[in-house]
Design a protein around this motif. Structure first.
Motif, short mmCIF file in Angstrom:
data_model
loop_
_atom_site.label_atom_id
_atom_site.label_comp_id
_atom_site.label_asym_id
_atom_site.label_seq_id
_atom_site.Cartn_x
_atom_site.Cartn_y
_atom_site.Cartn_z
N GLU A 73 -9.42 3.60 -10.66
CA GLU A 73 -8.15 3.10 -10.12
C GLU A 73 -7.27 2.67 -11.29
N MET A 80 -4.51 -3.66 -8.09
CA MET A 80 -5.44 -3.13 -7.09
C MET A 80 -6.85 -3.06 -7.64
N ASP A 89 -9.38 6.79 -6.66
CA ASP A 89 -7.96 6.87 -6.29
C ASP A 89 -7.47 8.29 -6.59
N LEU A 112 -9.41 7.38 -2.05
CA LEU A 112 -8.39 6.45 -1.57
C LEU A 112 -7.01 7.10 -1.71
N LYS A 136 -4.84 3.74 2.29
CA LYS A 136 -4.23 2.51 1.79
C LYS A 136 -3.08 2.10 2.71
N PRO A 137 -2.87 0.81 2.92
CA PRO A 137 -3.72 -0.32 2.49
C PRO A 137 -4.93 -0.45 3.42
N PHE A 138 -6.00 -1.03 2.92
CA PHE A 138 -7.21 -1.20 3.71
C PHE A 138 -7.83 -2.56 3.40
N THR A 147 -10.74 -4.91 2.15
CA THR A 147 -11.87 -4.74 1.22
C THR A 147 -13.20 -4.85 1.96
#
Length: 221
Positions: free
Chosen positions: A7, A12, A51, A78, A98-100, A102
């Motif tokens: 990432e 993030m 990512d 992602l 995204k967004p998610f 955690t």
């Protein structure tokens, strides 16, 4: 469980790394495809969180390159909602939009891990100690031992191989990420404290040092 997090967005990456480490994951983080390929080849990761938008290319391009090198580590990709099908078709084992939360990522990583080790027992008993992998708990006579994160990770690694020597490097990889600064006797200190707690609880097992190799957990004679 050791994770390779790929990432490039610092905020993030920091949020994900912190959240995963709080759940006892060991996290190695990188921001580029080039570094990720090297780390995935030489590392011993249980899963990759990838990512798609990276500074040196499309994240999904990494998957076929790894598979061609016989690196079969499962990948959670992602990206945005419109990219889900593309990600799965590219070979990702799972995909998160995204967004998610955690918490959902943690749950999906644990699910991937369970799929990899479905033949392994959820509970292992050695001596009078029972280790419950589902609850991450060590029990002697139904009483839980108070084990900090790294002592618990050492025990998890050793109890998977009762009566067999576990290399020092294997233990260090189970306990520390690449970003951790490891003192020369840090692992030995964790094992010393774990030994003492097992003895105090009369667990009926011992951890022996194997010179120039590592450590071994076995039932007391």
């Amino acid at each position: 469980m050791r994770i390779l997090l790929i990432e490039d967005e610092p905020e993030m990456a920091s949020v994900l790394k912190t959240a995963l480490e709080r759940q006892d994951f060991i996290v190695d983080r990188t921001a580029t495809l080039a570094d990720a390929e090297i780390m995935a080849k030489v590392g011993t990761h249980d899963a990759i969180v990838l990512d798609r938008r990276l500074p040196d290319g499309e994240g999904l391009d990494l998957i076929p390159r790894l598979r061609a090198m016989n690196v079969d580590t499962p990948v959670i990709a992602l990206a945005g909602i419109n990219d889900r099908v593309v990600g799965l078709n590219a070979g990702a084992d799972d995909y998160m939009v995204k967004p998610f939360a955690t918490e959902e990522l943690v749950a999906r990583l644990r699910a991937l891990h369970r799929r990899q080790f479905t033949l392994r027992a959820d509970r292992i008993e050695v001596g009078r100690l029972i280790y419950d992998f589902r609850d991450r708990e060590a029990l002697v006579d139904d009483k839980a031992l108070d084990l900090p994160r790294r002592e618990r990770l050492v025990l998890e690694t050793l109890i998977r191989r009762p009566g067999r020597a576990v290399m020092r490097r294997t233990l260090e990889e189970a306990v520390y990420s690449l970003d951790d600064e490891i003192g020369s006797n840090a692992l030995d200190a964790h094992i010393s404290r774990l030994r003492r707690k097992l003895e105090e609880a009369a667990a009926g097992i011992e951890i022996r040092a194997i010179r120039n190799i590592g450590y071994l957990l076995r039932t007391l004679p």
